[in-house]
Write a protein that holds these residues in place. Structure first.
Motif, mmCIF file in Angstrom:
data_model
loop_
_atom_site.group_PDB
_atom_site.id
_atom_site.type_symbol
_atom_site.label_atom_id
_atom_site.label_comp_id
_atom_site.label_asym_id
_atom_site.label_seq_id
_atom_site.Cartn_x
_atom_site.Cartn_y
_atom_site.Cartn_z
ATOM 1 N N UNK A 27 15.008 -18.641 -24.163
ATOM 2 C CA UNK A 27 14.321 -18.856 -22.887
ATOM 3 C C UNK A 27 13.449 -17.657 -22.522
ATOM 4 N N UNK A 28 13.872 -16.433 -22.849
ATOM 5 C CA UNK A 28 13.035 -15.259 -22.583
ATOM 6 C C UNK A 28 11.788 -15.264 -23.457
ATOM 7 N N UNK A 29 11.935 -15.663 -24.719
ATOM 8 C CA UNK A 29 10.766 -15.785 -25.596
ATOM 9 C C UNK A 29 9.792 -16.828 -25.051
ATOM 10 N N UNK A 30 10.329 -17.978 -24.646
ATOM 11 C CA UNK A 30 9.478 -19.041 -24.099
ATOM 12 C C UNK A 30 8.802 -18.585 -22.815
ATOM 13 N N UNK A 31 9.526 -17.864 -21.982
ATOM 14 C CA UNK A 31 8.969 -17.366 -20.726
ATOM 15 C C UNK A 31 7.848 -16.370 -20.981
ATOM 16 N N UNK A 32 8.083 -15.409 -21.862
ATOM 17 C CA UNK A 32 7.037 -14.409 -22.123
ATOM 18 C C UNK A 32 5.807 -15.046 -22.766
ATOM 19 N N UNK A 33 6.017 -16.003 -23.663
ATOM 20 C CA UNK A 33 4.893 -16.687 -24.303
ATOM 21 C C UNK A 33 4.069 -17.458 -23.287
ATOM 22 N N UNK A 34 4.736 -18.230 -22.427
ATOM 23 C CA UNK A 34 4.013 -19.031 -21.428
ATOM 24 C C UNK A 34 3.294 -18.134 -20.419
ATOM 25 N N UNK A 35 3.939 -17.047 -19.988
ATOM 26 C CA UNK A 35 3.283 -16.135 -19.046
ATOM 27 C C UNK A 35 2.067 -15.472 -19.679
ATOM 28 N N UNK A 36 2.192 -15.025 -20.925
ATOM 29 C CA UNK A 36 1.041 -14.418 -21.612
ATOM 30 C C UNK A 36 -0.105 -15.408 -21.744
ATOM 31 N N UNK A 37 0.221 -16.621 -22.166
ATOM 32 C CA UNK A 37 -0.828 -17.640 -22.319
ATOM 33 C C UNK A 37 -1.503 -17.918 -20.980
ATOM 34 N N UNK A 38 -0.699 -18.004 -19.922
ATOM 35 C CA UNK A 38 -1.263 -18.274 -18.597
ATOM 36 C C UNK A 38 -2.204 -17.157 -18.180
ATOM 37 N N UNK A 39 -1.808 -15.931 -18.418
ATOM 38 C CA UNK A 39 -2.651 -14.795 -18.032
ATOM 39 C C UNK A 39 -3.918 -14.721 -18.884
ATOM 40 N N UNK A 40 -3.823 -15.114 -20.154
ATOM 41 C CA UNK A 40 -4.999 -15.093 -21.016
ATOM 42 C C UNK A 40 -6.021 -16.149 -20.612
ATOM 43 N N UNK A 41 -5.566 -17.232 -20.016
ATOM 44 C CA UNK A 41 -6.460 -18.289 -19.549
ATOM 45 C C UNK A 41 -7.325 -17.796 -18.382
ATOM 46 N N UNK A 42 -6.894 -16.728 -17.728
ATOM 47 C CA UNK A 42 -7.641 -16.232 -16.567
ATOM 48 C C UNK A 42 -9.041 -15.752 -16.942
ATOM 49 N N UNK A 43 -9.244 -15.374 -18.196
ATOM 50 C CA UNK A 43 -10.588 -14.991 -18.627
ATOM 51 C C UNK A 43 -11.528 -16.191 -18.526
ATOM 52 N N UNK A 44 -11.057 -17.354 -18.953
ATOM 53 C CA UNK A 44 -11.871 -18.574 -18.864
ATOM 54 C C UNK A 44 -12.118 -18.954 -17.405
#
Length: 181
Positions: A27-44
């Motif tokens: 769950x921590x791996x899934x959480x960090x992955x989803x948070x990173x992806x969400x933050x990376x979308x902010x560039x778009x």
């Protein structure tokens, strides 16, 4: 006979601890992955808003995101009131990232920023938000967020323009989330 029962029960206890630890790790791996992806979308998001001369601040949209996340938090077995500060921290970090990209582009414009329709990007963000909530809920089934969890998440959150302060605010609000009773 009692020895066999004692061995069986201790083995069962050890297996349940190993299982809980692996669920927590996943769950921590899934959480960090989803948070990173969400933050990376902010560039778009920042690119779209810059190209269309839109403000980073969009309070009506933030209210929609908040309402959706609180509803989805409840569906995920989380106490919505405990999730609200986390959602605000998440949106604040997202806006800060957008501002940082916009500031960078003022001094060195990027011509290769791909601009995707904001409606498509928002669907991606909503999917990631649901993944974040599911990972939080799974993790809380095994206990609370510990200092070791914080250290792990802090090391894993590597999205560009996400500051240490943003990470600390996210974790502080994350640590207060509770499951529904």
């Amino acid at each position: 006979m009692m020895q066999y029962v004692a061995v069986f029960l201790s083995s069962l206890f050890m297996c349940s601890n190993v299982f809980a630890g692996s669920v927590s790790s996943v769950s921590l791996d899934a959480l960090s992955t989803a948070l990173n992806e969400r933050m990376q979308v902010m560039k778009a998001v920042a690119g779209y808003k810059a190209q269309h001369h839109l403000s980073v601040e969009d309070l009506p949209r933030e209210q929609v995101v908040l309402d959706n996340m609180l509803h989805n938090a409840q569906q995920a077995g989380l106490e919505p009131q405990s999730v609200e500060p986390f959602v605000h921290a998440l949106m604040n970090a997202s806006k800060a990232i957008q501002y940082r990209y916009r500031a960078d582009w003022l001094s060195a414009p990027e011509s290769d920023v791909s601009v995707v329709d904001l409606a498509v990007t928002r669907q991606q963000i909503e999917r990631l938000d649901n993944q974040v909530l599911a990972a939080i809920s799974q993790h809380l089934m095994t206990g609370t967020f510990s200092q070791e969890d914080k250290a792990f998440l802090m090391s894993q959150l590597t999205a560009p323009h996400l500051s240490e302060s943003d990470k600390n605010n996210l974790f502080a609000s994350l640590a207060r989330i509770q499951r529904s009773h």
